[in-house]
Structures are given as structure tokens and as C-alpha cells.
Design a protein around this motif. Sequence first.
Motif, PDB file in Angstrom:
ATOM      1  N   ALA A  30       0.833  -1.212   0.000  1.00  0.00           N
ATOM      2  CA  ALA A  30       0.000   0.000   0.000  1.00  0.00           C
ATOM      3  C   ALA A  30       0.863   1.256   0.000  1.00  0.00           C
ATOM      4  N   LEU A  31       1.944   1.256   0.783  1.00  0.00           N
ATOM      5  CA  LEU A  31       2.873   2.384   0.780  1.00  0.00           C
ATOM      6  C   LEU A  31       3.473   2.574  -0.609  1.00  0.00           C
ATOM      7  N   HIS A  32       3.910   1.483  -1.213  1.00  0.00           N
ATOM      8  CA  HIS A  32       4.545   1.555  -2.533  1.00  0.00           C
ATOM      9  C   HIS A  32       3.572   2.107  -3.581  1.00  0.00           C
ATOM     10  N   ARG A  33       2.384   1.570  -3.614  1.00  0.00           N
ATOM     11  CA  ARG A  33       1.417   1.993  -4.649  1.00  0.00           C
ATOM     12  C   ARG A  33       0.958   3.426  -4.454  1.00  0.00           C
ATOM     13  N   THR A  34       0.996   3.888  -3.228  1.00  0.00           N
ATOM     14  CA  THR A  34       0.536   5.248  -2.947  1.00  0.00           C
ATOM     15  C   THR A  34       1.626   6.294  -3.176  1.00  0.00           C
ATOM     16  N   PHE A  35       2.892   5.940  -2.870  1.00  0.00           N
ATOM     17  CA  PHE A  35       3.918   6.972  -2.797  1.00  0.00           C
ATOM     18  C   PHE A  35       5.117   6.788  -3.731  1.00  0.00           C
ATOM     19  N   ASN A  36       5.270   5.622  -4.352  1.00  0.00           N
ATOM     20  CA  ASN A  36       6.512   5.428  -5.110  1.00  0.00           C
ATOM     21  C   ASN A  36       6.614   6.334  -6.332  1.00  0.00           C
ATOM     22  N   ALA A  37       5.515   6.582  -6.992  1.00  0.00           N
ATOM     23  CA  ALA A  37       5.564   7.454  -8.171  1.00  0.00           C
ATOM     24  C   ALA A  37       6.022   8.858  -7.786  1.00  0.00           C
ATOM     25  N   THR A  38       5.550   9.348  -6.656  1.00  0.00           N
ATOM     26  CA  THR A  38       5.997  10.671  -6.187  1.00  0.00           C
ATOM     27  C   THR A  38       7.482  10.642  -5.863  1.00  0.00           C
ATOM     28  N   ARG A  39       7.928   9.593  -5.198  1.00  0.00           N
ATOM     29  CA  ARG A  39       9.360   9.458  -4.880  1.00  0.00           C
ATOM     30  C   ARG A  39      10.203   9.529  -6.142  1.00  0.00           C
ATOM     31  N   LEU A  40       9.840   8.768  -7.156  1.00  0.00           N
ATOM     32  CA  LEU A  40      10.617   8.743  -8.390  1.00  0.00           C
ATOM     33  C   LEU A  40      10.604  10.114  -9.068  1.00  0.00           C
ATOM     34  N   GLY A  41       9.483  10.793  -9.004  1.00  0.00           N
ATOM     35  CA  GLY A  41       9.414  12.138  -9.571  1.00  0.00           C
ATOM     36  C   GLY A  41      10.338  13.115  -8.857  1.00  0.00           C
ATOM     37  N   LEU A  42      10.437  12.984  -7.557  1.00  0.00           N
ATOM     38  CA  LEU A  42      11.326  13.851  -6.788  1.00  0.00           C
ATOM     39  C   LEU A  42      12.792  13.576  -7.094  1.00  0.00           C
ATOM     40  N   LEU A  43      13.117  12.328  -7.381  1.00  0.00           N
ATOM     41  CA  LEU A  43      14.494  12.000  -7.765  1.00  0.00           C
ATOM     42  C   LEU A  43      14.833  12.600  -9.127  1.00  0.00           C
ATOM     43  N   VAL A  44      13.862  12.613 -10.037  1.00  0.00           N
ATOM     44  CA  VAL A  44      14.073  13.288 -11.328  1.00  0.00           C
ATOM     45  C   VAL A  44      14.274  14.784 -11.106  1.00  0.00           C
ATOM     46  N   ALA A  45      13.532  15.343 -10.171  1.00  0.00           N
ATOM     47  CA  ALA A  45      13.677  16.772  -9.876  1.00  0.00           C
ATOM     48  C   ALA A  45      15.074  17.088  -9.356  1.00  0.00           C
ATOM     49  N   ARG A  46      15.684  16.156  -8.625  1.00  0.00           N
ATOM     50  CA  ARG A  46      17.068  16.360  -8.189  1.00  0.00           C
ATOM     51  C   ARG A  46      17.996  16.498  -9.399  1.00  0.00           C
ATOM     52  N   GLU A  47      17.784  15.667 -10.400  1.00  0.00           N
ATOM     53  CA  GLU A  47      18.624  15.728 -11.599  1.00  0.00           C
ATOM     54  C   GLU A  47      18.461  17.074 -12.303  1.00  0.00           C
ATOM     55  N   SER A  48      17.238  17.552 -12.380  1.00  0.00           N
ATOM     56  CA  SER A  48      16.994  18.844 -13.019  1.00  0.00           C
ATOM     57  C   SER A  48      17.648  19.978 -12.240  1.00  0.00           C
ATOM     58  N   ALA A  49      17.576  19.902 -10.917  1.00  0.00           N
ATOM     59  CA  ALA A  49      18.208  20.923 -10.085  1.00  0.00           C
ATOM     60  C   ALA A  49      19.721  20.918 -10.280  1.00  0.00           C
TER      61      ALA A  49
END
Length: 542
Positions: A30-49
Motif C-alpha cells: 500500500a505504501l509503494h502503490r501510494t507513494f513510489n511514483a511521487t518518490r521517483l518524480g522527486l528524484l528526477v527533480a534532483r537531476e533537473s536541479a
Amino acid sequence: MVAGVQIHSQVSPKAQAEILTDEALTFLAALHRTFNATRLGLLVARESAQQRLDSGVPLDFPTETAQIRAEPSWQCAPPGPGLEDRRVEITGPTDRKMVVNALNSGAKTFMADFEDATSPTFRAMIEGQVNLRDAIRRQIDFEANGKQYKLSPNPAVLIVRPRGWHLDEPRVTVDNTPVSGSLFDFGVYFFHNAKELVKRGFGPYFYLPKMEHYREARLWNDVFLFSQSYIGMQHNTIRATVLIETLPAAFQMEEILFELRNHSSGLNCGRWDYIFSFIKRRRADRSAVLPDRKDVTMEVGFMDAYVRLLIQTCHKRKVAAMGGMSAQIPIKGDEEANRIAMDKVRADKLREVTNGHDGTWIAHPLINKIARDVFDEHMIGPNQYHIRREDVRVAAQDLLNTKVPGKITVAGVRSNVATALAYSGAWIGGNGCIPLNWLMEDAATAEITRVQLWQWVHHGARLDTGEAITAEYVDALVDAPDIEREVRAAVPALQDEHLRIVKAYLKEQVRKQWPSEFLTSDLMPYLAAADGVPTKWQRSVL
């Protein structure tokens, strides 16, 4: 069997059955399905920064959150039970002996570390969860080599550090995607222990590592709210201390506290990872080249500014401003060397408590008394929230100040090579916390050594002798017989194959256009392969 969940490794059948129950895996899914997509998006944002930093856009305090910083009225939650006084915190991995010794050390709290002090083999992850569960229930006593290990009547308060947002847990997948190491460590621990901790008068307490943006703190807060609702726990029971150990996070301390304000228990100066991040995030900036790491002390400009701003920020919002690690361990057989080392600990703790810190970190139980005596003398109450440090004025340029006195020496380069090889080799072998030169080292030190070698080579730095530091110069040190002897002496169990891997890895790293984000991510496939994880879940490194 839980739909969509697969476990790709096996350790102790009993431990695994007790920890990875269907109910716990259902929660994890349930944690994975709810939050993993947001986590991965934030990691992409680190690359952009990072790309913006590489292009020359300087770091600064966010304009969109200026009102949060300016608003004086908001404060964070009061300390959770047992967190009012944190003057000495001991840290270490989650093996059974360490857990007992740390909880019995006399320190106020124990940060059980699933992150930098642990090589995340699946056995270490599962058995660490068993050990913490047993400690909470006072069922951890055991005997080893004829010695009894028994929990004291009043052990330290337990705080758990899960892995950072960047790390996957490849041994467990949900819907054919590896789960987050953060969510795995947090989720398993929380599910099994949160209610029991509250029943015993405490709560589920955490340290949160390596965040780079307030939106990453928001994600943690959302995870906390979801998890408390899932098990029927009152909201705002969780408390979390954030390690400010990345350069971008230093510009967003108030925002991070604001996002977690109903669950916050403060910020911590993660000093070694902060130096690592300073080099990594300013990788394109030739002016940010640093001298030997021994010269990058807490007194240099950018480190002092970061400390002063953290204390001011925390006390403004009524939470703990925790000091950094003293990695020294007692030196046996050399009384004078031990005296010098312990004097360094005293001086470091005196600097922290007089600056206004509310507590500090140690890595060895025998250091507790030294740190405790300093804080007891200079911090009369349970904390120093009343010291507001309104005299502090830290500008963006102060946090970016690269005026660090010192030189790059042959000894400094050799030390970096030996430390990187020794720690990385031990880590692949399953040991994430090793003594080197009478210091207890974890992944943060290895990361500094790796990126500093890269920085010197990439920017064409020169030794104080005038000799250029090239990739070939580093190669020669990596292959030097005397350095190999030093590495093997430091890590007696080091396997030939592991040494070969880390030698090749270090040579490859200093030749890259940009250094890898984390060596733990790079080397994780070796642990996954050793745990029998199918190739499709491993990522090629070399």
C-alpha cells in the motif's frame, strides 16, 4: 501470498516469516502503490536541479517560500515522550550485539541505522528488524562466546534511520517494481512496533536522511499520515528528526521543518555527508575545489555558517538542533594518542554546546561519558531551545563560502584512496561500519573520499609539490602494494574479488564526466547478486 508482491531472496526462514508477514507486506504494498511514483518524480527533480547548478545558476533560499521563513508564529510539535533531553545520542548498525550495547551505553537515545552504517544485505535488513522488535519488547537478551548480553532497566530511547529516498530494495518488488528502501525500512519497523512503542510510553521515532528539497519532507509527512491512519493510530504520534546533510537542504531548513511540523523533532548537522554533498552539488565549479579532507573542519566558513543557521532555525521553531558525529574510538595501547583523541572529542562537544546545540552524536559507548560531561556542565536544562541565536545572519554566499585554508598533499590523496578502497570493499562484504585509524567510519566518509578524488582529477588540481593529480596518478595509488597492505590490515576479511571490484570502481569513477550520485547505489547490485536476486532486478555497474 500477497497479490503483486514478490520476495526475491531468502534468509533465516524464521526471521523472514516473522518480519515479512502477509499483513506487513500488504501494508508495504500500500505504501509503494501510494507513494513510489511521487518518490521517483522527486528524484528526477534532483537531476533537473543539478543541471541548473552545472549551468551556473547559484543556490539560494527559495523565493516561493519566503512567507514561511518570515512568519514568526508557527512552531513544530512538542518533543515526543523521551525526546525532551537528547544531550548524547549514540549511533550504529542494527546487529544484535550493537543494539544491546548502544541501548545500555548511558546515552539518552540510540539511532539504529539501516542506512550509512549498514551494508544492506537482506540478512542485515531482516535480522535488524528482528533485533529492534525484540529490544522494544525487552526480549533481546542473549549469550555469545560465553558472555551475557542483557538489556538494562532504563535503556536509551530508540530512533530508527531508514535508507534515503534514492535507494531501492531490490529483494522485494511490488507490481514488478522494486520497493523504496526508505519505505521498506520505515514500513516494516512501523507496522510491527508503532503501537507497542506507544503502549510502553514512547513512540515511533525516526531520523530522515539525505533529503534535498522540502517536497521530499512533504512526502515523508504524507507517508506518516497515511501510516498512522492505516493502523488506527492517532495522527502526529510519529516524531522525525531530519539530517541536514545535503547542500540544497541547508537553504530550505525552515521549509523542511514546516512540512513536518506536526511530526518534527528537529534537525541534525550531518557533517560528513554535508561535505560530500557540497563537493557533488558544486561539481562544475572550479572555485569549490577543497583541500585535504582533514582541513575541512567545522570551523571553516561554509560549515560554520550551516551550523549557526541550523541552530537558529530549530530554536526559532522550538525543536532540537542536534550536533554532529564524533567518530573517534578509544585507542588501546597508546595512552598519549588516546589522550589527544579524547581531547579532540571534548573540544568538538564544547564547540557544539556553546554554539547552542541541544545534543550530539557519538559512535562508541566509551565516548559517552566525555560527551555527557561537557553537555552536563554547559547545558543545565534538558535542551537549549531558549537560545535563539538572533545574532546570526547567514546569507546564501556564507553557505557557499569556499575559502578553506589548507593544501592538497600526497598524504591526503593516499588517505582518500586507502579509505575508499577499505570501506567499499568491506561494504560489498556485508560490513557497513568499520574502524579506520581509530575512527568509526561509515558510508559518508567513503563518499567524501570518492568525490574528492574525482574533483581533484576533473579540475586538474595540483599537490602542494606542484605535481598534477591525474587519473593515472590515482591509478598508481590504487595499485600501490603498500596501500593494499594498509587496506587489508584495516579489513582482514576482505576478499580478493571484492578488492578487485572496488579498485576498478575507483579508477572508473575518477574518469567520469560527473561522479555517481551514491556509491551505495552503484555497489548495491553486488549485494543483490549475492542474495540471489534475478539479473533483471540488478543494475550493471562496471
